[in-house]
Design a protein around this motif. Structure first.
Motif, PDB file in Angstrom:
ATOM      1  N   ASP A 150      42.679 -14.283 -12.525  1.00 56.23           N
ATOM      2  CA  ASP A 150      42.479 -14.311 -13.972  1.00 56.23           C
ATOM      3  C   ASP A 150      41.662 -13.112 -14.462  1.00 56.23           C
ATOM      4  N   PHE A 151      42.189 -11.940 -14.093  1.00 55.84           N
ATOM      5  CA  PHE A 151      41.735 -10.713 -14.741  1.00 55.84           C
ATOM      6  C   PHE A 151      42.181 -10.793 -16.198  1.00 55.84           C
ATOM      7  N   VAL A 152      43.374 -11.252 -16.430  1.00 56.76           N
ATOM      8  CA  VAL A 152      44.173 -11.400 -17.641  1.00 56.76           C
ATOM      9  C   VAL A 152      44.965 -10.113 -17.898  1.00 56.76           C
ATOM     10  N   ALA A 153      44.285  -9.000 -18.137  1.00 56.60           N
ATOM     11  CA  ALA A 153      44.943  -7.706 -18.318  1.00 56.60           C
ATOM     12  C   ALA A 153      44.216  -6.699 -17.418  1.00 56.60           C
ATOM     13  N   PRO A 154      44.760  -5.502 -17.275  1.00 55.79           N
ATOM     14  CA  PRO A 154      44.143  -4.518 -16.380  1.00 55.79           C
ATOM     15  C   PRO A 154      42.803  -3.960 -16.878  1.00 55.79           C
ATOM     16  N   LEU A 155      42.338  -4.394 -18.018  1.00 54.20           N
ATOM     17  CA  LEU A 155      41.137  -3.852 -18.659  1.00 54.20           C
ATOM     18  C   LEU A 155      39.936  -3.731 -17.719  1.00 54.20           C
ATOM     19  N   VAL A 156      39.623  -4.756 -16.935  1.00 53.34           N
ATOM     20  CA  VAL A 156      38.390  -4.739 -16.138  1.00 53.34           C
ATOM     21  C   VAL A 156      38.570  -4.138 -14.746  1.00 53.34           C
ATOM     22  N   VAL A 157      39.793  -3.940 -14.292  1.00 53.44           N
ATOM     23  CA  VAL A 157      40.014  -3.431 -12.928  1.00 53.44           C
ATOM     24  C   VAL A 157      39.293  -2.102 -12.686  1.00 53.44           C
ATOM     25  N   PRO A 158      39.343  -1.115 -13.586  1.00 56.97           N
ATOM     26  CA  PRO A 158      38.652   0.157 -13.329  1.00 56.97           C
ATOM     27  C   PRO A 158      37.126   0.036 -13.169  1.00 56.97           C
ATOM     28  N   TYR A 159      36.531  -1.039 -13.646  1.00 53.44           N
ATOM     29  CA  TYR A 159      35.092  -1.239 -13.479  1.00 53.44           C
ATOM     30  C   TYR A 159      34.711  -1.338 -11.993  1.00 53.44           C
ATOM     31  N   PHE A 160      35.658  -1.682 -11.159  1.00 50.78           N
ATOM     32  CA  PHE A 160      35.407  -1.893  -9.731  1.00 50.78           C
ATOM     33  C   PHE A 160      35.709  -0.647  -8.896  1.00 50.78           C
ATOM     34  N   ASP A 161      35.803   0.511  -9.524  1.00 52.44           N
ATOM     35  CA  ASP A 161      36.255   1.716  -8.825  1.00 52.44           C
ATOM     36  C   ASP A 161      35.339   2.185  -7.698  1.00 52.44           C
ATOM     37  N   GLU A 162      34.103   1.726  -7.657  1.00 56.93           N
ATOM     38  CA  GLU A 162      33.187   2.141  -6.593  1.00 56.93           C
ATOM     39  C   GLU A 162      33.199   1.176  -5.404  1.00 56.93           C
ATOM     40  N   PHE A 163      34.051   0.187  -5.460  1.00 54.59           N
ATOM     41  CA  PHE A 163      34.141  -0.826  -4.410  1.00 54.59           C
ATOM     42  C   PHE A 163      35.548  -0.860  -3.832  1.00 54.59           C
ATOM     43  N   GLU A 164      35.656  -1.407  -2.647  1.00 56.82           N
ATOM     44  CA  GLU A 164      36.955  -1.798  -2.121  1.00 56.82           C
ATOM     45  C   GLU A 164      37.258  -3.146  -2.772  1.00 56.82           C
TER      46      GLU A 164
END
Length: 167
Positions: free
Chosen positions: A36-50
């Motif tokens: 339940d991300f819902v949309a790709p909006l928050v995915v880039p926030y995790f760019d420093e993690f695997e």
């Protein structure tokens, strides 16, 4: 290793930013998102993690979610509806968990050290035989403020602690 476990971000950028701060403070290297991300909006926030994610019932735009994961690099992966993971010798199942019967059946099989799920917006830490069942809580429409949380799994001690995203 510390693993951050999060679920049901529902495009809540502010709470996701707070979760990222918590994960940085805790030395998290890997994040598991239980859907339940819902949309790709928050995915880039995790760019420093695997980042390892599974799809939830509100993740209708799977193609764009996959594209967002692809932009994070080869270590990050959107696994579909179920992820079979291993870190530091610990086996981890991740799913969204709409069906508690499915979560319970996977845990009862004692195939995994941890079964991580979301959907119900209520944090849980319980044992089923050798398996620990974990719901990190949510950022959206929780029953209580206590449930507005993330979890951090320490793979060395096999311990879990919850952190509020409201602090």
């Amino acid at each position: 290793m510390n693993i951050g476990i999060i679920s049901d971000t529902h495009d809540n950028a502010e709470a996701t930013e707070r979760a990222i701060e918590i994960f940085h403070e805790a030395g998290v290297e890997v994040v598991i998102h239980c859907g339940d991300f819902v949309a790709p909006l928050v995915v880039p926030y995790f760019d420093e993690f695997e980042l390892h994610g599974v799809l939830g019932n509100n993740d209708g735009d799977a193609a764009n979610l996959q594209a967002a994961f692809d932009s994070l690099g080869s270590e990050s992966q959107l696994h579909g509806r179920f992820a079979d993971l291993e870190f530091d010798g610990l086996s981890i199942a991740a799913l969204h968990g709409e069906s508690l019967a499915e979560v319970e059946a996977i845990a009862a099989g004692e195939t995994y050290d941890f079964v991580c799920y979301g959907h119900h917006h209520q944090r849980e830490l319980s044992e089923d035989g050798r398996t620990t069942v974990l719901n990190p809580g949510a950022h959206f429409l929780t029953k209580t403020d206590e449930d507005r949380s993330v979890a951090i799994l320490d793979t060395l001690s096999e311990s879990v602690r919850f952190r509020s995203v409201l602090e």
